[in-house]
Design a protein around this motif. Structure first.
Motif, mmCIF file in Angstrom:
data_model
loop_
_atom_site.group_PDB
_atom_site.id
_atom_site.type_symbol
_atom_site.label_atom_id
_atom_site.label_comp_id
_atom_site.label_asym_id
_atom_site.label_seq_id
_atom_site.Cartn_x
_atom_site.Cartn_y
_atom_site.Cartn_z
ATOM 1 N N PRO A 64 0.803 -1.229 0.000
ATOM 2 C CA PRO A 64 0.000 0.000 0.000
ATOM 3 C C PRO A 64 0.836 1.279 0.000
ATOM 4 O O PRO A 64 0.288 2.368 -0.196
ATOM 5 N N LEU A 65 2.142 1.152 0.210
ATOM 6 C CA LEU A 65 3.002 2.340 0.223
ATOM 7 C C LEU A 65 3.453 2.739 -1.180
ATOM 8 O O LEU A 65 3.958 3.842 -1.381
ATOM 9 N N VAL A 66 3.279 1.838 -2.139
ATOM 10 C CA VAL A 66 3.890 1.997 -3.465
ATOM 11 C C VAL A 66 3.111 2.877 -4.440
ATOM 12 O O VAL A 66 3.716 3.657 -5.183
ATOM 13 N N PRO A 67 1.766 2.777 -4.526
ATOM 14 C CA PRO A 67 1.043 3.463 -5.606
ATOM 15 C C PRO A 67 1.308 4.953 -5.740
ATOM 16 O O PRO A 67 1.409 5.460 -6.870
ATOM 17 N N PHE A 68 1.401 5.683 -4.628
ATOM 18 C CA PHE A 68 1.630 7.123 -4.737
ATOM 19 C C PHE A 68 2.904 7.413 -5.527
ATOM 20 O O PHE A 68 2.929 8.300 -6.386
ATOM 21 N N GLY A 69 3.952 6.663 -5.248
ATOM 22 C CA GLY A 69 5.207 6.851 -5.970
ATOM 23 C C GLY A 69 5.076 6.521 -7.451
ATOM 24 O O GLY A 69 5.692 7.180 -8.300
ATOM 25 N N LEU A 70 4.265 5.505 -7.755
ATOM 26 C CA LEU A 70 4.026 5.166 -9.162
ATOM 27 C C LEU A 70 3.359 6.340 -9.878
ATOM 28 O O LEU A 70 3.733 6.692 -11.005
ATOM 29 N N GLY A 71 2.374 6.935 -9.218
ATOM 30 C CA GLY A 71 1.695 8.076 -9.815
ATOM 31 C C GLY A 71 2.629 9.245 -10.036
ATOM 32 O O GLY A 71 2.596 9.905 -11.078
ATOM 33 N N MET A 72 3.492 9.524 -9.052
ATOM 34 C CA MET A 72 4.456 10.607 -9.186
ATOM 35 C C MET A 72 5.423 10.347 -10.343
ATOM 36 O O MET A 72 5.788 11.251 -11.086
ATOM 37 N N GLY A 73 5.821 9.093 -10.493
ATOM 38 C CA GLY A 73 6.730 8.742 -11.591
ATOM 39 C C GLY A 73 6.102 9.015 -12.941
ATOM 40 O O GLY A 73 6.769 9.494 -13.872
ATOM 41 N N ARG A 74 4.785 8.735 -13.067
ATOM 42 C CA ARG A 74 4.094 8.982 -14.339
ATOM 43 C C ARG A 74 3.955 10.485 -14.608
ATOM 44 O O ARG A 74 4.027 10.918 -15.758
ATOM 45 N N ILE A 75 3.764 11.255 -13.557
ATOM 46 C CA ILE A 75 3.731 12.706 -13.744
ATOM 47 C C ILE A 75 5.101 13.192 -14.209
ATOM 48 O O ILE A 75 5.214 14.088 -15.051
ATOM 49 N N GLY A 76 6.161 12.570 -13.678
ATOM 50 C CA GLY A 76 7.505 12.889 -14.140
ATOM 51 C C GLY A 76 7.678 12.572 -15.611
ATOM 52 O O GLY A 76 8.316 13.334 -16.358
ATOM 53 N N ASN A 77 7.098 11.459 -16.060
ATOM 54 C CA ASN A 77 7.138 11.117 -17.485
ATOM 55 C C ASN A 77 6.450 12.192 -18.319
ATOM 56 O O ASN A 77 6.922 12.550 -19.403
ATOM 57 N N PHE A 78 5.322 12.683 -17.817
ATOM 58 C CA PHE A 78 4.574 13.715 -18.542
ATOM 59 C C PHE A 78 5.397 14.992 -18.655
ATOM 60 O O PHE A 78 5.517 15.580 -19.738
ATOM 61 N N ILE A 79 5.975 15.424 -17.541
ATOM 62 C CA ILE A 79 6.784 16.647 -17.543
ATOM 63 C C ILE A 79 7.986 16.502 -18.475
ATOM 64 O O ILE A 79 8.379 17.453 -19.157
ATOM 65 N N GLU A 121 -2.142 6.759 -16.463
ATOM 66 C CA GLU A 121 -1.462 5.841 -15.547
ATOM 67 C C GLU A 121 -1.307 6.451 -14.167
ATOM 68 O O GLU A 121 -1.450 5.754 -13.150
ATOM 69 N N ALA A 122 -1.019 7.744 -14.109
ATOM 70 C CA ALA A 122 -0.879 8.404 -12.813
ATOM 71 C C ALA A 122 -2.173 8.287 -12.016
ATOM 72 O O ALA A 122 -2.153 8.064 -10.794
ATOM 73 N N PHE A 123 -3.296 8.424 -12.697
ATOM 74 C CA PHE A 123 -4.586 8.343 -12.012
ATOM 75 C C PHE A 123 -4.891 6.908 -11.566
ATOM 76 O O PHE A 123 -5.253 6.679 -10.404
ATOM 77 N N LEU A 124 -4.737 5.955 -12.483
ATOM 78 C CA LEU A 124 -5.083 4.567 -12.165
ATOM 79 C C LEU A 124 -4.097 3.936 -11.188
ATOM 80 O O LEU A 124 -4.491 3.348 -10.179
ATOM 81 N N GLU A 125 -2.798 4.065 -11.487
ATOM 82 C CA GLU A 125 -1.775 3.431 -10.653
ATOM 83 C C GLU A 125 -1.523 4.207 -9.363
ATOM 84 O O GLU A 125 -1.213 3.615 -8.329
ATOM 85 N N GLY A 126 -1.647 5.537 -9.448
ATOM 86 C CA GLY A 126 -1.279 6.354 -8.308
ATOM 87 C C GLY A 126 -2.421 6.700 -7.381
ATOM 88 O O GLY A 126 -2.237 6.801 -6.168
ATOM 89 N N VAL A 127 -3.629 6.890 -7.921
ATOM 90 C CA VAL A 127 -4.769 7.295 -7.101
ATOM 91 C C VAL A 127 -5.702 6.120 -6.829
ATOM 92 O O VAL A 127 -5.965 5.771 -5.667
#
Length: 265
Positions: A133-148, A180-186
């Motif tokens: 349960p600690l992982v998804p937030f980081g996954l979402g942040m990583g996808r936002i990094g991909n977008f930027i 992906e940020a929404f599905l994996e991260g949120v």
């Protein structure tokens, strides 16, 4: 025609520079992900009635960090950029250029969890259930990094929210990184942290994580741009989907095993 779509904002990949030291958005997103994991892990440790100590969680997060970074980078190079690695072996070490594979990072985290479980004299599944349960937030942040970073954009489309990415040829594309940020991260974060509110069989939380991530990634692959260098013939299934299928199947098997064999926590 392209005026009806969203123009990708011109964002520098570097947040700020101090002499030779530069903080990049991609790195900042990873730091945010680990900071959140650390905060949530410490909070859960304090509410675990002594099952986990803050020192044990600190060690787990630290070891997991290196598992993600090393596994994610090696996985990206060997799964997706092996030809580039053969032509330029030093590419493996240029992590600041981007390129982190979730599936590689997962392997790295599994190795880290095996090591930490052994050192802390607890079962692997107990560790996996705690960290999932600690992982998804980081996954979402990583996808936002991909977008930027203007990378890993989606396929060409005419949906009203399509984005014109410079590196994508200014063609209207799905902002698949944000999907992906929404599905994996949120969504995955909410599902897992709802699931653990009640006692669950050991291994079931980890199994649900694998099912959730694998399913979301499999779906989003239909919107991500296909890389002809790493996908199967006729593009029937992408490399990401091939790597996600074992996660879904494995997650289902783990949950079945958990509910049939293990007692409630």
């Amino acid at each position: 025609m392209n005026e009806q779509f969203i123009q990708f904002p011109q964002i520098s990949p570097i947040v700020f520079e101090i002499g030779p030291i530069a903080l990049r958005w991609y790195g900042l997103m990873y730091l945010a992900g680990f900071a959140f994991a650390y905060w949530l892990g410490m909070r859960r440790a304090k509410n675990s009635n002594g099952v986990w100590t803050t020192e044990q969680v600190d060690n787990l997060i630290y070891t997991g960090f290196w598992g993600v970074v090393l596994g994610g980078r090696i996985g990206d190079v060997f799964f997706y950029s092996f030809d580039r690695f053969l032509a330029d072996p030093l590419y493996l070490f240029r992590i600041w250029e981007g390129g982190m594979s979730f599936h590689g990072g997962l392997i790295g985290v599994i190795v880290a969890m095996i090591w930490v479980s052994y050192r802390q004299k607890r079962s692997f599944w107990q560790t996996a259930d705690f960290i999932a349960p600690l992982v998804p937030f980081g996954l979402g942040m990583g996808r936002i990094g991909n977008f930027i970073n203007d990378e890993l954009w989606g396929r060409v489309t005419d949906v009203p929210w399509a984005v014109l990415f410079p590196s994508g040829g200014y063609l209207p594309r799905h902002p698949s990184q944000l999907y992906e940020a929404f599905l994996e991260g949120v969504v995955l974060l909410l599902i897992l942290n709802w699931f653990i509110k009640k006692p669950r069989p050991t291994g079931s939380v980890a199994g649900l994580f694998l099912i959730g991530y694998g399913t979301f990634r499999f779906i989003v692959e239909y919107f991500r741009e296909i890389d002809p260098n790493v996908n199967t013939t006729a593009d029937l299934i992408t490399r990401g989907q091939l790597l996600s299928l074992p996660m879904i199947i494995g997650g289902i098997l783990i949950m079945v095993w958990a509910y049939k064999v293990n007692k409630m926590k």
